[in-house]
Design a protein around this motif. Structure first.
Motif, PDB file in Angstrom:
ATOM      1  N   UNK A  75      46.919  98.372  72.549  1.00  8.90           N
ATOM      2  CA  UNK A  75      45.487  98.439  72.251  1.00  8.90           C
ATOM      3  C   UNK A  75      45.162  99.213  70.975  1.00  8.90           C
ATOM      4  N   UNK A  76      46.093  99.988  70.480  1.00  3.81           N
ATOM      5  CA  UNK A  76      45.829 100.729  69.247  1.00  3.81           C
ATOM      6  C   UNK A  76      45.958  99.849  68.001  1.00  3.81           C
ATOM      7  N   UNK A  77      46.362  98.617  68.203  1.00  7.88           N
ATOM      8  CA  UNK A  77      46.504  97.669  67.097  1.00  7.88           C
ATOM      9  C   UNK A  77      45.505  96.545  67.252  1.00  7.88           C
ATOM     10  N   UNK A  78      45.171  95.915  66.141  1.00 12.04           N
ATOM     11  CA  UNK A  78      44.453  94.646  66.187  1.00 12.04           C
ATOM     12  C   UNK A  78      45.259  93.622  65.410  1.00 12.04           C
ATOM     13  N   UNK A  79      45.199  92.404  65.867  1.00  9.21           N
ATOM     14  CA  UNK A  79      45.911  91.297  65.230  1.00  9.21           C
ATOM     15  C   UNK A  79      44.863  90.304  64.737  1.00  9.21           C
ATOM     16  N   UNK A  80      44.784  90.140  63.431  1.00  8.00           N
ATOM     17  CA  UNK A  80      43.826  89.221  62.835  1.00  8.00           C
ATOM     18  C   UNK A  80      44.570  87.949  62.451  1.00  8.00           C
ATOM     19  N   UNK A  81      44.343  86.897  63.216  1.00  5.43           N
ATOM     20  CA  UNK A  81      44.971  85.609  62.956  1.00  5.43           C
ATOM     21  C   UNK A  81      44.030  84.796  62.076  1.00  5.43           C
ATOM     22  N   UNK A  82      44.474  84.481  60.875  1.00  7.27           N
ATOM     23  CA  UNK A  82      43.644  83.718  59.947  1.00  7.27           C
ATOM     24  C   UNK A  82      44.154  82.279  59.913  1.00  7.27           C
ATOM     25  N   UNK A  83      43.407  81.410  60.562  1.00  7.83           N
ATOM     26  CA  UNK A  83      43.737  79.988  60.576  1.00  7.83           C
ATOM     27  C   UNK A  83      43.234  79.382  59.266  1.00  7.83           C
ATOM     28  N   UNK A  84      44.174  79.074  58.381  1.00  2.00           N
ATOM     29  CA  UNK A  84      43.837  78.684  57.011  1.00  2.00           C
ATOM     30  C   UNK A  84      43.688  77.162  56.877  1.00  2.00           C
ATOM     31  N   UNK A  85      42.731  76.606  57.627  1.00  4.21           N
ATOM     32  CA  UNK A  85      42.497  75.166  57.529  1.00  4.21           C
ATOM     33  C   UNK A  85      43.635  74.330  58.069  1.00  4.21           C
ATOM     34  N   UNK A  86      44.286  74.800  59.118  1.00  3.20           N
ATOM     35  CA  UNK A  86      45.443  74.091  59.677  1.00  3.20           C
ATOM     36  C   UNK A  86      45.030  72.731  60.245  1.00  3.20           C
ATOM     37  N   UNK A  87      45.980  71.795  60.228  1.00  2.00           N
ATOM     38  CA  UNK A  87      45.741  70.456  60.772  1.00  2.00           C
ATOM     39  C   UNK A  87      46.552  70.193  62.030  1.00  2.00           C
ATOM     40  N   UNK A  88      47.305  71.196  62.485  1.00  2.00           N
ATOM     41  CA  UNK A  88      48.046  71.058  63.741  1.00  2.00           C
ATOM     42  C   UNK A  88      47.365  71.911  64.809  1.00  2.00           C
ATOM     43  N   UNK A  89      48.116  72.417  65.772  1.00  2.00           N
ATOM     44  CA  UNK A  89      47.541  73.169  66.888  1.00  2.00           C
ATOM     45  C   UNK A  89      47.402  74.666  66.601  1.00  2.00           C
ATOM     46  N   UNK A  90      47.590  75.067  65.350  1.00  2.00           N
ATOM     47  CA  UNK A  90      47.527  76.496  65.001  1.00  2.00           C
ATOM     48  C   UNK A  90      46.230  77.142  65.480  1.00  2.00           C
TER      49      UNK A  90
END
Length: 340
Positions: free
Chosen positions: A29-44
């Protein structure tokens, strides 16, 4: 309070991103994970959203039109809540035991009135083709188990550079130095690790193999054939690095950081020259002349310092036979140090 924000730029990463994310989740919980989906065309995007739903207090997702790796990093910096910031590529991962020790140290720094500017750890090349590993460490470069400054930095080995894989920056430092990576451009990790360095005054080195760098796929940006094809982007990044800091002026104030940055810029000039030589066309060889002319026009004193270093001199041999020798030496060095 979040100790660290992990930014994970993702483009069509569905096949491997879960491994990366699972290792980051071990920070808790002391971390955050920022997932940046960069216009993906698959299931990302769907995979990222599923993680955010399962871990709403840790995982955040940003969906954006395709802007390239640099814009993924930029989005992370803009949105990060952590005291510290680290980029982890979606096909790489962190060693969870090492991460646990890093988190304990970040907790200590975050409690201080002025947290350390940069934390450094080792990284490991994970070579997919032959199943081998190669660790880059800094135990002869940096003091261990204490906060230090550039004045305490020792001698750099041939293959020792601070790369994106090895650094954790204080988030506000990245914002204060005006870091903004170009869109739709590969190799911007060099700018990410280079531009903030004049703003770094305090550092801490942990002799841990934290970052696992997956390398060897044919489509990777560091594959030799791909680098030759994308040389114009490498040239752009190098020009931006030349422009972002007056190293000659910096040398008068802070010699050791300027010396290291000059060494890094020398490497970038050599990489550009090398892949233009491998291309071998008249147009490519003219681009080699142009990038050196750009450096000379920007800072003639710096040009002289870099141009006559041994590695740079090797990449500027004038004849066809000289260029063949340069490529032969490069491939020998590549086999020894296995850097791509």
């Amino acid at each position: 309070m979040k100790l660290i924000s992990f930014a994970v730029p993702c483009y069509n990463s569905a096949a491997y991103m879960s491994h990366c994310i699972e290792t980051l989740l071990s920070a808790g919980e002391e971390a955050e994970i920022i997932l940046v989906d960069d216009g993906s065309t698959d299931e990302t995007g769907a995979i990222a959203d599923a993680y955010a739903e399962q871990y709403p207090t840790i995982v955040r997702v940003i969906h954006q039109p395709n802007g390239g790796h640099g814009e993924g990093v930029n989005q992370g910096v803009r949105n990060a809540a952590g005291v510290y910031y680290k980029v982890v590529d979606s096909d790489d991962w962190l060693d969870t035991q090492a991460l646990s020790q890093v988190m304990a140290k970040l907790r200590e720094f975050a409690a201080q009135p002025k947290p350390v500017d940069m934390v450094i750890a080792n990284y490991v090349y994970e070579h997919v083709e032959d199943g081998t590993h190669h660790t880059v460490d800094y135990h002869r470069v940096f003091p261990e188990d204490r906060v230090f400054t550039w004045d305490d930095v020792g001698h750099w080995g041939v293959s020792q550079y601070l790369l994106m894989h090895s650094v954790i920056y204080r988030t506000q430092l990245l914002r204060d130095c005006g870091l903004e990576l170009p869109k739709h451009t590969f190799y911007v990790d060099n700018i990410f690790v280079y531009q903030p360095l004049p703003s770094v005054y305090t550092m801490y080195y942990m002799n841990l193999d934290l970052y696992r760098y997956f390398i060897g796929r044919a489509d990777q940006s560091v594959n030799e054939a791909v680098m030759v094809k994308r040389i114009d982007q490498q040239l752009l990044v190098t020009r931006l690095m030349i422009d972002c800091c007056d190293l000659t002026a910096l040398r008068q104030r802070r010699k050791k950081v300027a010396v290291y940055m000059t060494r890094y810029l020398t490497m970038m000039m050599c990489i550009c020259s090398m892949f233009l030589i491998i291309d071998g066309s008249d147009e490519a060889l003219q681009k080699r002349e142009d990038i050196w002319a750009y450096l000379k026009q920007s800072d003639a004193h710096l040009y002289e310092k870099i141009r006559h270093r041994s590695l740079a001199t090797m990449t500027m041999l004038p004849t066809y036979q000289g260029r063949k020798l340069t490529v032969r030496v490069y491939h020998l060095v590549q086999k020894v140090y296995k850097f791509n």
